[in-house]
Design an enzyme around this catalytic site. Structure first.
Site, PDB file in Angstrom:
ATOM      1  CB  ALA A 177      -6.834   3.082 -17.323  1.00 42.90           C
TER       2      ALA A 177
ATOM      3  CG  HIS B 257      -0.261  11.404 -15.006  1.00 40.48           C
ATOM      4  ND1 HIS B 257      -0.185  11.016 -13.685  1.00 40.48           N
ATOM      5  CD2 HIS B 257      -0.857  10.368 -15.659  1.00 40.48           C
ATOM      6  CE1 HIS B 257      -0.711   9.808 -13.543  1.00 40.48           C
ATOM      7  NE2 HIS B 257      -1.119   9.396 -14.731  1.00 40.48           N
TER       8      HIS B 257
ATOM      9  CE  LYS C 149      -1.323   5.219  -7.222  1.00 39.32           C
ATOM     10  NZ  LYS C 149      -0.331   4.341  -7.850  1.00 39.32           N
TER      11      LYS C 149
END
Length: 412
Positions: free
Chosen positions: A38, A105, A123
């Site tokens: 990422a 997630h 988040k």
């Protein structure tokens, strides 16, 4: 130079700077593995870990092993696993950082928890409130010596945010505006943030910060969503996703809150017929919070009513480590009986907080160069190690309430 090349250049520079701040690692340092190659991981974990004596980033896995190998070489990560499962089940890894797309997630965080790994979860925590309740109330988190799970809402770990919250009583809050924007062109319509099946949309990204900040100021949940207006991603891309969201809420004390989040800010210049699609580099950037407290009446003097009111404005609440300022504006007004203003005076005081203040019950005060992510990592390690820490934390119930408020915003 492409946007990705520019991003990688910035990350390389940040890692070079962090290398100068590197510390000797302690025995028993927590060993982290990263799910996915990422772009956020260098900023959120890899760079902050350089200066933490109890954190080692030791492994990464991606859907494409070659991509993971390139990523590992770039960031000095020694182990590349063939799959997410292999990384999670590596017995030498203590903690998992999960920055996968939102829609992944829940699945991979739960797998990591069941494998006994502590999880730093990017988040928003999950895709919706149902998933949030299922995850944070899962039996694996209720067992003795359960692993640590936290939503990485990074700005809430920085001393500046807590300094802001210390300046008022939430019951006195009358109006709040929270705004954040990113100029158009930084993220393309093909960006993972705009994939509906993966729980994309601006309110699930930049909007997370505006809504958590709004709820944090009121220290309460909205009793109603009074408006919510999305601007959908432009044609040719997934128009089930919002590129921007403007919404308003009513809170239990009667206060009104408004948010605006935009991942493609445009226009705002003269000659809109020409400039309406130009990237906007000023509007709401990077982020700010404005808090208006209720008026206080102090009786009459010489026939004039005396009223005072406080407004508090924090600029750059999302990235206070780069720069921020908290302005406390005290306004005193003298009014005639018919409401006309006879005189008005304003006094402004400014505050900044890059470390925990002297006198606070915090063992580690931090450093003025620590980023929000570095403060976040400090508290994550404290929680895993069973230390008191600063008290800054995002518990499971908070993450559930945030997803409930997000769902209600989309449902309006």
């Amino acid at each position: 130079m492409s946007r990705l090349d520019l991003f990688n250049y910035i990350c390389d520079f940040a890692e070079w700077v962090s290398g100068r701040q590197a510390v000797t690692k302690k025995d028993g340092a927590l060993r982290f593995g990263i799910l996915g190659a990422a772009n956020i991981a260098p900023q959120a974990l890899i760079v902050p870990a350089r200066s933490h004596a109890e954190v080692l980033v030791v492994a990464v896995a991606a859907r494409d092993r070659k991509r993971a190998e390139v990523y590992a070489k770039r960031h000095g990560i020694p182990i590349v696993h063939d799959s997410y499962d292999a990384l999670i089940n590596d017995p030498s890894i203590d903690c998992i950082y999960n920055p996968l797309p939102n829609g992944l997630h829940y699945e991979w965080t739960l797998k990591a928890l069941k494998a006994g790994k502590h999880v730093l979860l990017e988040k928003p925590s999950v895709s919706n409130a149902e998933e949030a309740r299922s995850l944070f109330h899962h039996p694996v988190l209720q067992a003795p010596n359960a692993p640590v799970l936290v939503e990485a809402s990074h700005y809430r770990f920085h001393p500046a945010w807590h300094t802001l919250l210390s300046l008022f009583d939430p019951k006195d809050v009358e109006e709040v505006d929270v705004r954040a924007a990113i100029f158009a062109g930084l993220f393309s319509g093909e960006d993972i943030r705009f994939h509906y099946e993966l729980a994309g949309g601006t309110q699930m990204d930049l909007g997370h910060y505006t809504l958590t900040a709004l709820r944090g100021v009121f220290q309460a949940e909205p009793v109603a969503v009074t408006s919510a207006t999305p601007r959908l991603i432009h044609e040719g891309f997934d128009q089930r996703c919002d590129e921007a969201m403007v919404a308003s809420y009513e809170f239990p004390n009667g206060g009104i809150g408004r948010i605006s989040a935009d991942l493609g800010a445009r226009g705002g210049y003269w000659f809109p017929w020409l400039t309406s699609n130009w990237p906007n580099f000023t509007k709401d950037m990077p982020s700010w919070v404005s808090i208006k407290l209720r008026e206080e009446k102090h009786g009459r003097l010489n026939g004039l009513e005396t009223v005072s009111q406080k407004t508090i404005v924090m600029k750059n609440f999302m990235g206070p480590h780069v720069w921020h300022r908290i302005d406390i504006i005290d306004t005193t007004t003298w009014r005639h009986p018919d409401g006309r203003v006879a005189e008005e005076k304003k006094n402004t005081e400014s505050k900044k907080a890059y470390v925990w203040p002297e006198g606070s019950d915090v063992e580690t005060k931090g450093e003025d160069w620590w980023s929000t992510y570095r403060y976040q990592l400090e508290e994550f390690v404290n929680k895993v190690k069973g230390r008191k820490g600063s008290g800054a934390w995002v518990d499971g119930e908070e993450s559930i309430k945030q997803m409930e408020a997000t769902d209600r915003t989309y449902e309006f």
